[in-house]
Enzyme design. Sequence first.
Site, PDB file in Angstrom:
ATOM      1  N   LYS A 116       0.829  -1.201   0.000  1.00  0.00           N
ATOM      2  CA  LYS A 116       0.000   0.000   0.000  1.00  0.00           C
ATOM      3  C   LYS A 116       0.868   1.258   0.000  1.00  0.00           C
ATOM      4  O   LYS A 116       0.538   2.265  -0.633  1.00  0.00           O
ATOM      5  CB  LYS A 116      -0.936  -0.008   1.211  1.00  0.00           C
ATOM      6  CG  LYS A 116      -2.077  -1.013   1.103  1.00  0.00           C
ATOM      7  CD  LYS A 116      -3.003  -0.899   2.304  1.00  0.00           C
ATOM      8  CE  LYS A 116      -4.254  -1.764   2.144  1.00  0.00           C
ATOM      9  NZ  LYS A 116      -3.942  -3.186   2.120  1.00  0.00           N
ATOM     10  N   GLU A 200      -2.692   6.909   8.183  1.00  0.00           N
ATOM     11  CA  GLU A 200      -3.302   7.969   7.397  1.00  0.00           C
ATOM     12  C   GLU A 200      -4.470   8.589   8.151  1.00  0.00           C
ATOM     13  O   GLU A 200      -4.980   8.013   9.119  1.00  0.00           O
ATOM     14  CB  GLU A 200      -3.768   7.450   6.036  1.00  0.00           C
ATOM     15  CG  GLU A 200      -4.826   6.382   6.097  1.00  0.00           C
ATOM     16  CD  GLU A 200      -5.134   5.800   4.723  1.00  0.00           C
ATOM     17  OE1 GLU A 200      -4.295   5.937   3.811  1.00  0.00           O
ATOM     18  OE2 GLU A 200      -6.212   5.192   4.563  1.00  0.00           O
ATOM     19  N   ARG A 292      -6.683  -8.360  -8.657  1.00  0.00           N
ATOM     20  CA  ARG A 292      -7.381  -9.636  -8.801  1.00  0.00           C
ATOM     21  C   ARG A 292      -8.857  -9.352  -9.033  1.00  0.00           C
ATOM     22  O   ARG A 292      -9.291  -8.204  -9.024  1.00  0.00           O
ATOM     23  CB  ARG A 292      -7.232 -10.468  -7.520  1.00  0.00           C
ATOM     24  CG  ARG A 292      -7.650  -9.698  -6.262  1.00  0.00           C
ATOM     25  CD  ARG A 292      -7.634 -10.539  -5.014  1.00  0.00           C
ATOM     26  NE  ARG A 292      -7.737  -9.766  -3.806  1.00  0.00           N
ATOM     27  CZ  ARG A 292      -8.847  -9.264  -3.296  1.00  0.00           C
ATOM     28  NH1 ARG A 292      -9.989  -9.433  -3.935  1.00  0.00           N
ATOM     29  NH2 ARG A 292      -8.844  -8.588  -2.172  1.00  0.00           N
TER      30      ARG A 292
END
Length: 689
Positions: A116, A200, A292
């Site tokens: 990420k 975050e 995916r």
Amino acid sequence: MFDSILIANRGEIACRIAATARRMGIRTVAVYSQADAQARHVQACDEAVFIGGPEPKDSYLRADVILQAALRTGAQAIHPGYGFLSENADFAHACADAGLVFIGPPAQAIAAMGSKSAAKALMDKAHVPLVPGYYGDTQDTGFLQDQACQIGYPVLIKASAGGGGKGMRIVESNDAFPAALASCQREAASSFGNPLVLVERYLQKPRHIEIQIFADTQGQCVYLFERDCSVQRRFQKVIEEAPAPGMTPERRAAMGEAAVAAAQAVGYVGAGTVEFIVEPDGRFYFMEMNTRLQVEHPVTEAITGQDLVEWQLRVAAGQPLPLTQDQLQIQGHAIEARVYAENPDKDFLPSIGHLDVLQWPEHVAFEPGPVRVDGGVREGGTITPYYDPMIAKLIVHGRDREDARQRMLHALAAVRATGLHTNIAFLGRLMANPAFVSADLDTGLIPREHDRLFPTPSATPDRVLALGAAAILCANGLSSANPGSGPSPHSSSVGGQQASPWQQVDGWRVGGTYQRDLVLQDPLGEHTLHVQRQGDQWLLAINGQPAQPFAWQADPRQPQRLHIRLGSDPAQGDVQECSGDAYLQGLRLDLYTQGQRHTLQWQDPIALATGQADDAAGGLTAPMPGKILSVSVAPGDAVTQGQPLVVMEAMKMEHTIEAPHDGIVQEVFYAVGDQVTEGVTLIALEAGD
């Protein structure tokens, strides 16, 4: 096109891939673990290969064994489904090295988006909006805590290599940060083999909207519109729908183009999902990219009329995308509900055990249509502690959102699932919730609407209790004659000839009357039902009320379907009638009537006389099978109500066992690292003064 593919997955996605491949004339090979020998996906494929023990690390995560199975069975390609090895760049490389096609994106794209932190750095360069936060590699607790202070609380700690809601913690204050970080890192290491996290800003009342993208080897990339996945519990999606309510054409285009830019930044090929977090004013930020097929892909299939698995197979075989961006259109509205084996009333704790009954609505087929089920578990199957507890996905497609919502309500009301806890009733309440009805959506909807979604239990209506009594009497071989009419219960005829009274099953007795007390327990307490045969009719008294005429009838084609009649004078309005499905397993009675499920416990005196042991008094028990991660107390310690005592891991999630009351620890029965089974006593706790 491929002649044969191996499906390196299990459950509903393996069944889904097998169905599409069969339609395309492609032979399929299944792999299965020791726990899945009788699983539905094994029967869905043309051939099946055993690959190891029940733990994923011993089977579905064994890349070497899966590659050997593909080569030995002559498969030309491997479809990884989702989860397990689907986003493993090393596995994609290994497939190529073995001369096999990996039905997914290139390994370098998986690697680029697998972290990420790294993905957000790439998106920053591609000018895709990002949530303010820290995405670097420094993982020192003090440093990350300083970053959180600079970002401003509340913050979200998230596993960098994570997905599926695992390894995520909301932190409201600086004091709570160290413990939340440690817990998040443990869960991230356990679930993904990587403790790296990012921090975050936690957005207030955000929506979770994702864009389905598809790219081919010829350089074309399109977006197949959006899905709203805002309704979540434990950061995991519960309800998904497409298109997103309130989405304007301008914002759809902006988000779609940003998603395509994200895919092109990493040279993407195949199916992928770019996930965005969206603020109430419409500003959107890149969250992550899933390299995916997603669990919720059926809603996109429903509104576009496209089979995304077929697209995957064609793109992997080198063919161009079937449609261009201009050719893609939105048709109607689709909603998907994830049916889980879990207990919503206990913080959605997964439920382990056998599905004694699993029946879908009669009009439901395992194929696309107005109502669709993608399932990997059959009636009589087992939900094990080794894998995700999802039973199936229920998908509906309607003319518009309200039509789809009504279809989902009807479909959920028709599902029958007993033997363990499920979230079916909860899903029905979600569909009827005013906030969901009005599309007032955000990721905090479930906690925000807690009081409506988790109503205080109410007393079971008399008609439902009577239905339960009829189910027990039927199970004991008793039948009911029409009250006040027809021949004498001991002088009926069979085949035109007089029948013997010994052939009757209506409760008639030579010397006296049939009488019985049935005690049924609901969440609020016990109900005593006195059943008596008197003359040519049955009588029923509930909780000491005056006895009323009582009759029941079972459907000969569906014995579980019962109709009861309680009372004698319709003109006075004192007759209650009720129809429903009744399932009696052991002492548990599941009743489905008027779109609701009622679960009662039959306090059978014979069973109770066997002396079945209750949980140890004052003990704290394991809510499900799992592994002990930490124990924070020792014998002799004084504890207070709510104090964390044990942390255990089950189904890749951490569960904290807290003290139910003040007291003194008498004994600790397990240590860190021990595997425990469901229901065992972990700690003996003596109540304090």
